[in-house]
Design a protein around this motif. Structure first.
Motif, PDB file in Angstrom:
ATOM      1  N   GLY A  80       0.585  -1.482  -0.470  1.00 44.71           N
ATOM      2  CA  GLY A  80      -0.039   0.537  -0.066  1.00 44.71           C
ATOM      3  C   GLY A  80       0.838   1.011  -0.010  1.00 44.71           C
ATOM      4  O   GLY A  80       2.345   1.136   0.019  1.00 44.71           O
ATOM      5  N   MET A  81      -0.266   2.294   0.327  1.00 49.05           N
ATOM      6  CA  MET A  81       0.928   3.785  -0.290  1.00 49.05           C
ATOM      7  C   MET A  81       1.952   4.030   1.377  1.00 49.05           C
ATOM      8  O   MET A  81       2.762   4.749   0.701  1.00 49.05           O
ATOM      9  N   LEU A  82       1.324   3.237   2.273  1.00 49.83           N
ATOM     10  CA  LEU A  82       2.591   3.131   3.582  1.00 49.83           C
ATOM     11  C   LEU A  82       3.915   2.705   2.798  1.00 49.83           C
ATOM     12  O   LEU A  82       4.837   3.036   3.554  1.00 49.83           O
ATOM     13  N   ALA A  83       4.192   1.862   2.378  1.00 50.67           N
ATOM     14  CA  ALA A  83       5.274   0.692   2.281  1.00 50.67           C
ATOM     15  C   ALA A  83       5.714   2.035   1.037  1.00 50.67           C
ATOM     16  O   ALA A  83       6.841   1.362   1.029  1.00 50.67           O
ATOM     17  N   VAL A  84       5.233   2.542  -0.072  1.00 47.27           N
ATOM     18  CA  VAL A  84       5.760   3.128  -0.965  1.00 47.27           C
ATOM     19  C   VAL A  84       6.290   4.462   0.071  1.00 47.27           C
ATOM     20  O   VAL A  84       7.512   4.654  -0.579  1.00 47.27           O
ATOM     21  N   MET A  85       6.030   4.617   0.727  1.00 51.81           N
ATOM     22  CA  MET A  85       6.534   5.884   2.370  1.00 51.81           C
ATOM     23  C   MET A  85       7.622   6.126   2.245  1.00 51.81           C
ATOM     24  O   MET A  85       8.300   6.097   2.466  1.00 51.81           O
ATOM     25  N   LEU A  86       7.627   4.432   2.847  1.00 46.29           N
ATOM     26  CA  LEU A  86       8.875   3.800   3.470  1.00 46.29           C
ATOM     27  C   LEU A  86       9.812   3.456   2.250  1.00 46.29           C
ATOM     28  O   LEU A  86      11.027   4.049   3.094  1.00 46.29           O
ATOM     29  N   LYS A  87       9.590   3.725   1.631  1.00 44.70           N
ATOM     30  CA  LYS A  87      10.655   3.127   0.453  1.00 44.70           C
ATOM     31  C   LYS A  87      11.027   5.135  -0.099  1.00 44.70           C
ATOM     32  O   LYS A  87      12.395   4.638  -0.364  1.00 44.70           O
ATOM     33  N   ASP A  88       9.780   5.180  -0.114  1.00 46.49           N
ATOM     34  CA  ASP A  88      11.305   6.948  -1.100  1.00 46.49           C
ATOM     35  C   ASP A  88      11.282   7.467   0.033  1.00 46.49           C
ATOM     36  O   ASP A  88      11.446   9.349  -0.192  1.00 46.49           O
ATOM     37  N   GLY A  89      10.287   7.692   1.202  1.00 43.14           N
ATOM     38  CA  GLY A  89      10.528   9.099   2.420  1.00 43.14           C
ATOM     39  C   GLY A  89      10.099  10.264   1.921  1.00 43.14           C
ATOM     40  O   GLY A  89      10.174  11.177   1.878  1.00 43.14           O
TER      41      GLY A  89
END
Length: 351
Positions: A80-89
């Motif tokens: 999900g979007m939270l995983a996307v944020m974890l990766k790109d910061g």
């Protein structure tokens, strides 16, 4: 969802002050989430802390009732979007998160969310966490909301880092306390046991009645020392100051012939320094002053230990007073000691 300039600054200030009043990491996470929701006036907020595998080690929410949170199930992992944020910061702001490519859907019990604003909590190049707010409306969040949440995340990073340092220091203090107790056991109990052996041998060839009397006395003292040390091992940092001091006084009241009483009306924030000063003052009253009565009084601004012992002539040196004064200074307090023929009063006044 825009806030006025003065109101926004007040909200940021209040939120940061609230965060810094809490010391455990879990408390800090919960306060950050609640403050973020209030700051942006959002119905939902959450904060995820990454683990070493790129998933979430902890995930704290605001706005979702506990029973519904239990129905949702385990915390999100790597999707999900939270995983996307974890990766790109990066900061992510969407009018309807369900339309984004990274969206994977929610569990059945999850509330419907459209508006989404997420910002990283960073310490230099390290991402400490992901903070986001969400709403059921599809309007989305404003530029001003993004600016405020980004500002708050920068302050939250300081609070979170401080909380982690504090917990690390607490762990170190546990190790130091165990080492101190080991030394105390060696110095006090071991010496008494050695004396018991000598008395037992002397009693066999000399005055057995007198030797047995001394053996009984020394055995009682050694037992008291041992009980105190065992209690201290179960009383390492963790409980609140008032509870720790109350339990400590109860044990001392049973171990020593003196009557030890405790009363409390609140407790200061800096509990470790206050607790150590209380321990040292009680040690002096019970082991050196030969007191019959010792009272401990605690409020949010004052610690006072009174005893009716023999006192001591020089209230400025010896008996651990140097360490007590140093602890008081580091805590920003003022220590005063009044001692004479009618006992001793140790007072710690805090700002």
């Amino acid at each position: 969802m825009d806030l006025g300039e003065s109101g926004a600054l007040h909200a940021v200030s209040s939120a940061v002050l609230a965060v810094n009043r809490h010391l455990s990491v879990r408390e800090v996470l919960q306060v950050i989430v609640r403050a973020a929701a209030e700051l942006i006036d959002a119905p939902y907020a959450a904060l995820g802390i990454p683990d070493e595998d790129g998933a979430f080690a902890e995930f704290v929410t605001e706005g979702i009732p506990p029973e519904r949170e239990r129905a949702i199930g385990p915390m999100p992992r790597q999707h999900g979007m939270l995983a996307v944020m974890l990766k790109d910061g990066e900061v992510h702001r969407h009018g309807d998160i369900r339309k984004e490519p990274g969206f994977w859907g929610w569990p059945a019990a999850h509330p419907v969310m459209k508006g989404f604003l997420g910002v990283p909590i960073r310490d230099g190049d390290t991402t400490l966490g992901i903070l986001f707010v969400a709403s059921e409306e599809g309007v989305g969040f404003s530029d001003r909301a993004e600016e405020l949440l980004t500002l708050f995340a920068a302050h939250a990073a300081i609070a979170l880092s401080n909380a982690r340092l504090h917990e690390a220091n607490r762990e170190l203090s546990v190790v130091e306390e165990r080492n101190r107790l080991a030394r105390e056991l060696h110095d006090a109990v071991s010496q008494k046991l050695f004396s018991l052996r000598l008395l037992a041998r002397a009693g066999l060839s000399g005055n057995p009645v007198g030797a047995l009397t001394q053996v009984e006395q020394l055995a009682g003292e050694a037992l008291g020392e041992l009980r105190t040390a065992i209690y201290a091992l179960t009383d390492l940092p963790g409980d609140g100051l008032a509870d720790r001091l109350r339990k400590h006084c109860e044990v001392l009241d049973h171990v020593y012939p003196a009557a030890v009483t405790f009363t409390a009306e609140g407790a200061p924030d800096d509990d470790q320094a206050v607790y150590r000063i209380a321990q040292e003052a009680l040690h002096n009253a019970l082991r050196h002053a030969e007191a019959h009565n010792v009272s401990v009084t605690l409020t949010d601004r004052l610690l006072e230990i009174r005893d009716d012992g023999r006192g001591f002539s020089d209230a400025g040196s010896g008996l651990g007073l140097a360490s007590m004064r140093e602890r008081a200074r580091l805590a920003g307090g003022e220590l005063s000691v009044r001692s004479g023929g009618e006992g001793t009063i140790v007072r710690l006044e805090l700002p």
